[in-house]
Scaffold this motif. Structure first.
Motif, PDB file in Angstrom:
ATOM      1  N   ALA A 118      24.551  40.325  81.778  1.00  7.46           N
ATOM      2  CA  ALA A 118      24.719  39.002  82.387  1.00  7.46           C
ATOM      3  C   ALA A 118      24.576  39.073  83.901  1.00  7.46           C
ATOM      4  N   LEU A 119      25.151  40.081  84.514  1.00  7.29           N
ATOM      5  CA  LEU A 119      25.077  40.208  85.966  1.00  7.29           C
ATOM      6  C   LEU A 119      23.649  40.441  86.433  1.00  7.29           C
ATOM      7  N   LYS A 120      22.874  41.188  85.666  1.00  8.72           N
ATOM      8  CA  LYS A 120      21.469  41.403  86.027  1.00  8.72           C
ATOM      9  C   LYS A 120      20.682  40.097  85.962  1.00  8.72           C
ATOM     10  N   VAL A 121      20.944  39.307  84.925  1.00  9.41           N
ATOM     11  CA  VAL A 121      20.268  38.020  84.795  1.00  9.41           C
ATOM     12  C   VAL A 121      20.654  37.097  85.948  1.00  9.41           C
ATOM     13  N   LEU A 122      21.936  37.020  86.243  1.00  7.70           N
ATOM     14  CA  LEU A 122      22.402  36.141  87.316  1.00  7.70           C
ATOM     15  C   LEU A 122      21.815  36.540  88.663  1.00  7.70           C
ATOM     16  N   ASP A 123      21.751  37.823  88.926  1.00  2.56           N
ATOM     17  CA  ASP A 123      21.161  38.279  90.184  1.00  2.56           C
ATOM     18  C   ASP A 123      19.689  37.886  90.272  1.00  2.56           C
ATOM     19  N   ARG A 124      18.981  38.034  89.157  1.00  2.00           N
ATOM     20  CA  ARG A 124      17.566  37.702  89.136  1.00  2.00           C
ATOM     21  C   ARG A 124      17.343  36.205  89.400  1.00  2.00           C
ATOM     22  N   LEU A 125      18.277  35.370  88.945  1.00  2.00           N
ATOM     23  CA  LEU A 125      18.169  33.921  89.104  1.00  2.00           C
ATOM     24  C   LEU A 125      18.665  33.441  90.466  1.00  2.00           C
ATOM     25  N   GLY A 126      19.232  34.343  91.255  1.00  2.00           N
ATOM     26  CA  GLY A 126      19.830  33.942  92.518  1.00  2.00           C
ATOM     27  C   GLY A 126      21.197  33.312  92.341  1.00  2.00           C
ATOM     28  N   LEU A 127      21.862  33.635  91.226  1.00  2.00           N
ATOM     29  CA  LEU A 127      23.173  33.071  90.903  1.00  2.00           C
ATOM     30  C   LEU A 127      24.274  34.131  90.943  1.00  2.00           C
ATOM     31  N   GLY A 128      23.988  35.256  91.585  1.00  2.00           N
ATOM     32  CA  GLY A 128      24.937  36.369  91.576  1.00  2.00           C
ATOM     33  C   GLY A 128      26.293  36.029  92.160  1.00  2.00           C
ATOM     34  N   GLY A 129      26.339  35.094  93.105  1.00  2.00           N
ATOM     35  CA  GLY A 129      27.613  34.724  93.708  1.00  2.00           C
ATOM     36  C   GLY A 129      28.114  33.364  93.294  1.00  2.00           C
ATOM     37  N   SER A 130      27.569  32.826  92.214  1.00  2.00           N
ATOM     38  CA  SER A 130      27.865  31.443  91.834  1.00  2.00           C
ATOM     39  C   SER A 130      29.078  31.286  90.927  1.00  2.00           C
ATOM     40  N   PHE A 131      29.529  32.374  90.316  1.00  2.00           N
ATOM     41  CA  PHE A 131      30.554  32.251  89.275  1.00  2.00           C
ATOM     42  C   PHE A 131      31.773  33.122  89.567  1.00  2.00           C
ATOM     43  N   GLU A 132      32.911  32.576  89.205  1.00  2.00           N
ATOM     44  CA  GLU A 132      34.170  33.304  89.356  1.00  2.00           C
ATOM     45  C   GLU A 132      34.234  34.504  88.430  1.00  2.00           C
ATOM     46  N   ALA A 133      33.692  34.353  87.228  1.00  2.00           N
ATOM     47  CA  ALA A 133      33.825  35.414  86.233  1.00  2.00           C
ATOM     48  C   ALA A 133      32.768  35.282  85.151  1.00  2.00           C
ATOM     49  N   VAL A 134      32.535  36.392  84.452  1.00  2.00           N
ATOM     50  CA  VAL A 134      31.720  36.417  83.244  1.00  2.00           C
ATOM     51  C   VAL A 134      32.630  36.826  82.103  1.00  2.00           C
ATOM     52  N   HIS A 135      32.812  35.918  81.155  1.00  4.39           N
ATOM     53  CA  HIS A 135      33.608  36.216  79.965  1.00  4.39           C
ATOM     54  C   HIS A 135      32.626  36.612  78.868  1.00  4.39           C
ATOM     55  N   ASP A 136      32.592  37.905  78.538  1.00  4.75           N
ATOM     56  CA  ASP A 136      31.543  38.419  77.655  1.00  4.75           C
ATOM     57  C   ASP A 136      32.068  38.761  76.268  1.00  4.75           C
ATOM     58  N   LEU A 137      31.190  39.341  75.457  1.00  3.86           N
ATOM     59  CA  LEU A 137      31.524  39.662  74.072  1.00  3.86           C
ATOM     60  C   LEU A 137      32.707  40.612  73.970  1.00  3.86           C
ATOM     61  N   HIS A 138      32.803  41.564  74.890  1.00  2.00           N
ATOM     62  CA  HIS A 138      33.923  42.506  74.856  1.00  2.00           C
ATOM     63  C   HIS A 138      35.240  41.788  75.140  1.00  2.00           C
ATOM     64  N   ALA A 139      35.212  40.792  76.014  1.00  3.73           N
ATOM     65  CA  ALA A 139      36.419  40.015  76.303  1.00  3.73           C
ATOM     66  C   ALA A 139      36.834  39.159  75.112  1.00  3.73           C
ATOM     67  N   MET A 140      35.895  38.936  74.179  1.00  4.16           N
ATOM     68  CA  MET A 140      36.198  38.184  72.954  1.00  4.16           C
ATOM     69  C   MET A 140      36.641  39.110  71.824  1.00  4.16           C
ATOM     70  N   ASN A 141      36.894  40.367  72.157  1.00  7.37           N
ATOM     71  CA  ASN A 141      37.237  41.358  71.143  1.00  7.37           C
ATOM     72  C   ASN A 141      36.139  41.476  70.091  1.00  7.37           C
ATOM     73  N   LEU A 142      34.881  41.322  70.564  1.00  8.56           N
ATOM     74  CA  LEU A 142      33.676  41.492  69.748  1.00  8.56           C
ATOM     75  C   LEU A 142      33.543  40.452  68.637  1.00  8.56           C
ATOM     76  N   VAL A 143      34.306  39.362  68.731  1.00  9.19           N
ATOM     77  CA  VAL A 143      34.172  38.243  67.795  1.00  9.19           C
ATOM     78  C   VAL A 143      33.518  37.099  68.573  1.00  9.19           C
ATOM     79  N   PRO A 144      32.223  36.834  68.347  1.00 11.78           N
ATOM     80  CA  PRO A 144      31.454  35.960  69.239  1.00 11.78           C
ATOM     81  C   PRO A 144      31.634  34.472  68.962  1.00 11.78           C
ATOM     82  N   LYS A 145      31.142  33.662  69.905  1.00 10.26           N
ATOM     83  CA  LYS A 145      30.932  32.242  69.610  1.00 10.26           C
ATOM     84  C   LYS A 145      30.046  32.148  68.375  1.00 10.26           C
ATOM     85  N   PRO A 146      30.297  31.221  67.464  1.00  7.19           N
ATOM     86  CA  PRO A 146      31.198  30.072  67.558  1.00  7.19           C
ATOM     87  C   PRO A 146      32.580  30.269  66.941  1.00  7.19           C
TER      88      PRO A 146
END
Length: 221
Positions: A118-146
């Motif tokens: 996610a951080l690589k994508v955000l940096d590529r888009l010029g959004l590297g400093g746009s977000f407070e946090a990235v809540h990812d799959l590991h933070a979901m205890n590997l149980v994804p949306k939905p």
């Protein structure tokens, strides 16, 4: 600010095919890597691997969730493999960055991918400093949306009141649990939806262009 959104204090965004256009086809590269991973794992050809991959995606929320449930795949190994792609199809999106910067309140990314990708994508888009946090799959205890637990854990981890939150997603089915807990929902209808047509009464706003929609919201009286 659009009056209907004056209550929003938390702006939550999916990553893939949401913060960049689906037409860039970046996710097609990931999709191809997932097919190859499944083919190598099961010893089948690409056509059969693709069918298995999509069945797991539809049945478990992500291909990875299906692979973990049925084949005990190491999530770190899988994610490292499928995210080993070039990102040259992505371009800096200054208008989107400007719109997100103007949004009042907190901004977070909520993705079924992992944080390093996610951080690589955000940096590529010029959004590297746009977000407070990235809540990812590991933070979901590997149980994804939905899965409902993914949304509950997001809110608990970042002290988010769903009633003061807006969630933007390209996969319509991932908006239903957000609406169920009180979030305002925005569907980025850009052709990336892979699920069959369903009841979409849980969608509050629909747009094909996230940047244009955000600018409209910010400039509305």
């Amino acid at each position: 600010m659009l009056a209907r959104l004056s209550h929003v204090r938390n702006w939550i965004f999916d990553l893939d095919n949401t913060l960049y256009p689906a037409r860039s086809n970046l996710f097609a590269r990931i999709d191809k890597r997932m097919t190859r991973f499944v083919a190598d794992l099961l010893g089948v050809d690409d056509a059969e691997a693709f069918q298995v991959q999509k069945a797991y995606f539809l049945g478990h929320g992500t291909t990875l969730a299906g692979l973990m449930a049925n084949h005990h795949v190491d999530p770190h190994e899988f994610l490292a493999y499928v995210h080993d792609i070039e990102m040259d199809v992505l371009e800096e999106d200054a208008p989107l960055a400007a719109a997100i910067a103007r949004l009042p309140g907190r901004k977070l990314v909520f993705t079924n991918g992992d944080k390093p990708y996610a951080l690589k994508v955000l940096d590529r888009l010029g959004l590297g400093g746009s977000f407070e946090a990235v809540h990812d799959l590991h933070a979901m205890n590997l149980v994804p949306k939905p899965a409902a637990s993914a949304y509950q854990e997001l809110c608990e981890a970042w002290d988010i009141d769903p009633a003061q939150s807006l969630f933007v997603e390209d996969m319509a089915r991932n908006l239903a649990p957000a609406k169920a807990i009180g979030m305002t929902t925005v569907w980025v209808d850009n052709g990336s939806e892979q699920a069959p047509e369903v009841d979409r009464s849980f969608i509050d706003f629909t747009t094909a262009d996230l940047s244009a929609w955000l600018h409209h919201v910010l400039e509305a009286e």
